[in-house]
Scaffold this motif. Structure first.
Motif, PDB file in Angstrom:
ATOM      1  N   SER A   1       0.846  -1.188   0.000  1.00  0.00           N
ATOM      2  CA  SER A   1       0.000   0.000   0.000  1.00  0.00           C
ATOM      3  C   SER A   1       0.883   1.240   0.000  1.00  0.00           C
ATOM      4  CB  SER A   1      -0.903   0.016   1.227  1.00  0.00           C
ATOM      5  OG  SER A   1      -0.131   0.248   2.405  1.00  0.00           O
ATOM      6  N   PRO A   2       0.352   2.415  -0.371  1.00  0.00           N
ATOM      7  CA  PRO A   2       1.155   3.633  -0.309  1.00  0.00           C
ATOM      8  C   PRO A   2       1.778   3.874   1.060  1.00  0.00           C
ATOM      9  CG  PRO A   2      -0.802   4.041  -1.604  1.00  0.00           C
ATOM     10  CD  PRO A   2      -0.953   2.665  -1.023  1.00  0.00           C
ATOM     11  N   ASP A   3       1.015   3.643   2.134  1.00  0.00           N
ATOM     12  CA  ASP A   3       1.578   3.825   3.472  1.00  0.00           C
ATOM     13  C   ASP A   3       2.672   2.803   3.743  1.00  0.00           C
ATOM     14  OD1 ASP A   3       0.052   6.002   4.090  1.00  0.00           O
ATOM     15  OD2 ASP A   3      -1.450   4.885   5.250  1.00  0.00           O
ATOM     16  N   GLY A   4       2.482   1.577   3.250  1.00  0.00           N
ATOM     17  CA  GLY A   4       3.498   0.552   3.437  1.00  0.00           C
ATOM     18  C   GLY A   4       4.794   0.896   2.722  1.00  0.00           C
ATOM     19  N   VAL A   5       4.687   1.463   1.521  1.00  0.00           N
ATOM     20  CA  VAL A   5       5.876   1.882   0.781  1.00  0.00           C
ATOM     21  C   VAL A   5       6.593   2.999   1.531  1.00  0.00           C
ATOM     22  CG1 VAL A   5       6.704   2.935  -1.371  1.00  0.00           C
ATOM     23  CG2 VAL A   5       4.931   1.165  -1.441  1.00  0.00           C
ATOM     24  N   ARG A   6       5.838   3.974   2.008  1.00  0.00           N
ATOM     25  CA  ARG A   6       6.445   5.084   2.745  1.00  0.00           C
ATOM     26  C   ARG A   6       7.172   4.596   3.996  1.00  0.00           C
ATOM     27  NH1 ARG A   6       1.472   7.520   0.803  1.00  0.00           N
ATOM     28  NH2 ARG A   6       2.008   9.319  -0.536  1.00  0.00           N
ATOM     29  N   LYS A   7       6.548   3.674   4.717  1.00  0.00           N
ATOM     30  CA  LYS A   7       7.173   3.154   5.937  1.00  0.00           C
ATOM     31  C   LYS A   7       8.454   2.379   5.615  1.00  0.00           C
ATOM     32  CE  LYS A   7       2.858   2.804   8.558  1.00  0.00           C
ATOM     33  NZ  LYS A   7       1.846   1.867   9.127  1.00  0.00           N
ATOM     34  N   ALA A   8       8.433   1.608   4.532  1.00  0.00           N
ATOM     35  CA  ALA A   8       9.616   0.822   4.158  1.00  0.00           C
ATOM     36  C   ALA A   8      10.793   1.725   3.818  1.00  0.00           C
ATOM     37  CB  ALA A   8       9.274  -0.087   2.981  1.00  0.00           C
TER      38      ALA A   8
ATOM     39  N   ALA B   1      11.225   4.925   4.790  1.00  0.00           N
ATOM     40  CA  ALA B   1      11.641   5.668   5.976  1.00  0.00           C
ATOM     41  C   ALA B   1      12.435   4.799   6.947  1.00  0.00           C
ATOM     42  CB  ALA B   1      10.418   6.253   6.672  1.00  0.00           C
ATOM     43  N   ALA B   2      12.080   3.511   7.062  1.00  0.00           N
ATOM     44  CA  ALA B   2      12.753   2.616   7.994  1.00  0.00           C
ATOM     45  C   ALA B   2      14.173   2.291   7.547  1.00  0.00           C
ATOM     46  CB  ALA B   2      11.957   1.327   8.143  1.00  0.00           C
ATOM     47  N   ARG B   3      14.474   2.474   6.271  1.00  0.00           N
ATOM     48  CA  ARG B   3      15.767   2.062   5.722  1.00  0.00           C
ATOM     49  C   ARG B   3      16.659   3.237   5.309  1.00  0.00           C
ATOM     50  NH1 ARG B   3      12.021  -1.658   5.002  1.00  0.00           N
ATOM     51  NH2 ARG B   3      12.596  -3.877   4.764  1.00  0.00           N
ATOM     52  N   SER B   4      16.193   4.441   5.500  1.00  0.00           N
ATOM     53  CA  SER B   4      16.943   5.606   5.025  1.00  0.00           C
ATOM     54  C   SER B   4      16.728   6.782   5.969  1.00  0.00           C
ATOM     55  CB  SER B   4      16.488   5.981   3.613  1.00  0.00           C
ATOM     56  OG  SER B   4      15.183   6.553   3.644  1.00  0.00           O
ATOM     57  N   HIS B   5      17.332   7.920   5.616  1.00  0.00           N
ATOM     58  CA  HIS B   5      17.124   9.136   6.401  1.00  0.00           C
ATOM     59  C   HIS B   5      15.901   9.913   5.941  1.00  0.00           C
ATOM     60  CE1 HIS B   5      19.508  10.301   2.837  1.00  0.00           C
ATOM     61  NE2 HIS B   5      18.829  11.435   2.896  1.00  0.00           N
ATOM     62  N   LEU B   6      15.179   9.398   4.960  1.00  0.00           N
ATOM     63  CA  LEU B   6      13.997  10.079   4.439  1.00  0.00           C
ATOM     64  C   LEU B   6      12.810   9.866   5.366  1.00  0.00           C
ATOM     65  CD1 LEU B   6      14.366   8.970   0.714  1.00  0.00           C
ATOM     66  CD2 LEU B   6      14.922  11.228   1.663  1.00  0.00           C
ATOM     67  N   SER B   7      11.934  10.868   5.414  1.00  0.00           N
ATOM     68  CA  SER B   7      10.706  10.743   6.192  1.00  0.00           C
ATOM     69  C   SER B   7       9.582  10.238   5.297  1.00  0.00           C
ATOM     70  CB  SER B   7      10.314  12.102   6.785  1.00  0.00           C
ATOM     71  OG  SER B   7       9.921  12.988   5.737  1.00  0.00           O
ATOM     72  N   PRO B   8       8.532   9.637   5.856  1.00  0.00           N
ATOM     73  CA  PRO B   8       7.410   9.183   5.028  1.00  0.00           C
ATOM     74  C   PRO B   8       6.807  10.315   4.194  1.00  0.00           C
ATOM     75  CG  PRO B   8       7.227   8.272   7.232  1.00  0.00           C
ATOM     76  CD  PRO B   8       8.348   9.272   7.278  1.00  0.00           C
ATOM     77  N   GLU B   9       6.809  11.537   4.735  1.00  0.00           N
ATOM     78  CA  GLU B   9       6.194  12.664   4.030  1.00  0.00           C
ATOM     79  C   GLU B   9       6.966  13.037   2.761  1.00  0.00           C
ATOM     80  OE1 GLU B   9       4.818  12.188   7.927  1.00  0.00           O
ATOM     81  OE2 GLU B   9       6.905  12.651   7.318  1.00  0.00           O
ATOM     82  N   GLN B  10       8.252  12.631   2.693  1.00  0.00           N
ATOM     83  CA  GLN B  10       9.028  12.947   1.491  1.00  0.00           C
ATOM     84  C   GLN B  10       8.671  12.047   0.308  1.00  0.00           C
ATOM     85  OE1 GLN B  10      12.879  13.168   3.967  1.00  0.00           O
ATOM     86  NE2 GLN B  10      13.360  14.485   2.195  1.00  0.00           N
ATOM     87  N   ILE B  11       7.936  10.972   0.569  1.00  0.00           N
ATOM     88  CA  ILE B  11       7.380  10.151  -0.522  1.00  0.00           C
ATOM     89  C   ILE B  11       6.046  10.784  -0.871  1.00  0.00           C
ATOM     90  CG2 ILE B  11       6.860   7.822  -1.311  1.00  0.00           C
ATOM     91  CD1 ILE B  11       9.691   8.242  -0.113  1.00  0.00           C
ATOM     92  N   THR B  12       6.052  11.673  -1.840  1.00  0.00           N
ATOM     93  CA  THR B  12       4.861  12.483  -2.113  1.00  0.00           C
ATOM     94  C   THR B  12       3.815  11.746  -2.932  1.00  0.00           C
ATOM     95  OG1 THR B  12       5.904  13.439  -4.082  1.00  0.00           O
ATOM     96  CG2 THR B  12       6.201  14.615  -1.990  1.00  0.00           C
ATOM     97  N   GLU B  13       4.218  10.696  -3.639  1.00  0.00           N
ATOM     98  CA  GLU B  13       3.256   9.953  -4.452  1.00  0.00           C
ATOM     99  C   GLU B  13       3.789   8.545  -4.686  1.00  0.00           C
ATOM    100  OE1 GLU B  13       0.818  10.335  -8.728  1.00  0.00           O
ATOM    101  OE2 GLU B  13       2.426  11.753  -8.212  1.00  0.00           O
ATOM    102  N   VAL B  14       2.891   7.576  -4.589  1.00  0.00           N
ATOM    103  CA  VAL B  14       3.198   6.188  -4.949  1.00  0.00           C
ATOM    104  C   VAL B  14       2.335   5.836  -6.147  1.00  0.00           C
ATOM    105  CG1 VAL B  14       3.218   3.777  -4.201  1.00  0.00           C
ATOM    106  CG2 VAL B  14       3.765   5.598  -2.560  1.00  0.00           C
ATOM    107  N   ARG B  15       2.985   5.631  -7.282  1.00  0.00           N
ATOM    108  CA  ARG B  15       2.242   5.433  -8.534  1.00  0.00           C
ATOM    109  C   ARG B  15       1.984   3.963  -8.855  1.00  0.00           C
ATOM    110  NH1 ARG B  15       2.014   9.920 -11.706  1.00  0.00           N
ATOM    111  NH2 ARG B  15       1.924   8.701 -13.618  1.00  0.00           N
TER     112      ARG B  15
END
Length: 468
Positions: A238-245, A247-261
């Motif tokens: 899911s989009p939230d699942g992609v964002r969490k994955a 964020a958990a592996r990098s210095h990026l925050s979930p909010e920096q994933i602005t779109e999951v296509r």
């Protein structure tokens, strides 16, 4: 619905075959169970040999405009750049091989380009038709679709993926194994805060299960995310699942994933069909062989299946060649697929470097029954079954001469023998990649027959391959 060739699946394999058949004037129908083309980036790497194929099929300009070269890897740890990582050993270009590195184009864009070319040539894709059953006899094939539609054809090609329903329907087995039991998430996303000059790599701190790679997709504003999970972990696409994955592996925050296509998951595996033909039904692409994505061999091997089969179907359907010519499809392509499966697995395990080994320029058909060689080794390096290199002969670029659905005869420091007028003849001095002699180049760019100066084409060869 009736057609000469039914192509089942509108992925890169089915579309490339549709283009090749359309330019030969073969009545073909491509059917696709989905309502549109595949939307994801999955197979994003086009190897140099596939670029040569696309040159011949008339889509190279669009492919080059839509993509770009692979960026250099950048390794990160705790938000800090550690240094560059070069994923590909450099391959120097030369006259015989003008395309020397993989070209990145998201799979969805490659398919759009092939579909546009198919439409331009008068072909079409029937979307929303799912083939659920298939019967055949000595004269043809009848396919049944989920909506009740029936399609009859003289031949059918299953290009419907690794879980091919057609492969199962005709009773062809597939032998395979899991390359890596750990699942991988792959997604196309938009991200803020990462540059597009690098392929960003985030190694896991506690082994390989948490690895993340974020690659800018050339020609787009998107990145492809690939995140590895532990063997027993669940993958949330899911989009939230992609964002969490991410964020958990990098210095990026979930909010920096602005779109999951688009997002999907898979476990790398490799498999090979027991045979590539059952009567009037052929397997091509993932329906015939499934690769680990490492090394970028799957899509490329699949497109070249189509390239091998297209000219043979055209020759048989026109009446120029006997149907036995079609037996050489599996004879030639199954060993290549097996070799590429071994290569993909080697790259996945880190045993083989990406570079010259993964360009597919060295593949050929020397052992094929279609390869006839009468040259003395002292006359030059090229043999029947080898890929025909590029060169300039008497002011003519050979790839320009080869382009199209015809055979080509190269007469280098030699007098050309008599051949049907449909064969294009190029005469000139010997070239280093060829040496001197006569070279009859197949429509798919491989040398079918080679002879020394003054040699004659074997009497049975033109009829065998459809030259008349």
């Amino acid at each position: 619905m009736e057609t000469d060739v039914l192509v089942i699946g509108a992925g890169p394999t089915g579309l490339a075959l549709g283009v090749d058949l359309a330019r030969r004037g073969v009545a073909a129908l491509v059917v696709e169970r989905a309502d549109g083309l595949f939307p994801g980036s999955r197979g994003k790497g086009l190897q140099p040999r596939t670029m040569e194929v696309f040159d011949d099929l008339g889509v190279l300009g669009a492919i080059r405009a839509a993509g770009g070269t692979y960026p250099v890897g950048m390794v990160w740890r705790d938000g800090e750049r550690l240094g560059e990582h070069h994923m590909f050993d450099p391959v120097e270009p030369d006259e015989s091989a003008p395309y020397n590195e993989p070209w990145m184009v998201p799979q969805w864009r490659t398919q759009e380009i092939l579909h546009a070319r198919l439409t331009e040539l008068g072909g079409r894709v029937a979307f929303g038709l799912e083939v659920t059953g298939l019967d055949q006899d000595g004269s043809g094939v009848r396919a049944r679709c989920a909506d009740g539609t029936e399609i009859t054809a003289r031949y059918a090609v299953a290009a419907d993926g690794g879980r091919s329903a057609v492969r199962r329907a005709v009773g062809i087995g597939m032998t395979g194994r899991t390359v890596d039991p750990r699942p991988t998430l792959v997604a196309d996303v938009r991200i803020t805060g990462l540059d597009r000059a690098n392929w960003h790599l985030f190694p896991a701190a506690d082994g390989e299960d948490g690895f993340l790679a974020v690659c800018p997709l050339a020609g787009t504003e998107e990145f492809q995310v690939a995140a590895r999970f532990g063997e027993d972990e669940e993958v949330d696409v899911s989009p939230d699942g992609v964002r969490k994955a991410v964020a958990a592996r990098s210095h990026l925050s979930p909010e920096q994933i602005t779109e999951v296509r688009w997002a999907s998951d898979f476990r790398p595996r490799e498999a090979l069909a027991d045979r590539f033909r059952a009567g009037r039904v052929f397997l091509a692409g993932d329906a015939a062989h499934v690769h680990s994505p490492a090394g970028g061999q799957g899509l490329n091997t699949s497109v070249q299946d189509a390239y091998n089969l297209g000219w043979k179907l055209g020759a048989v359907l026109s009446g120029a060649a006997d149907p036995e010519l079609l037996d050489t499809y599996g004879e030639e392509r199954r060993p290549v697929a097996a070799e590429m499966l071994g290569l993909s697995g080697g790259v996945h395990r880190g045993e083989i470097r990406r570079g010259e080994a993964t360009t597919q320029l060295g593949l050929g058909y020397r052992a094929s029954s279609l390869s006839r060689d009468g040259r003395d080794p002292s006359e030059g390096p090229l043999r029947a079954g080898d890929r025909a290199p590029d060169a300039t002969v008497a002011g003519v670029r050979l790839f320009d001469a080869f382009r199209g659905p015809h055979w080509t005869l190269l007469a280098l420091d030699a007098e050309p023998p008599a051949l049907p007028p449909a064969v294009r003849v190029v005469r000139g001095p010997a070239r280093p990649a060829y040496g001197a002699g006569l070279f009859l180049v197949r429509p798919d760019g491989y040398v079918g027959w080679a002879g020394g100066p003054g040699a004659a084409v074997p009497a049975d060869y033109p009829g065998r391959v459809g030259l008349g």
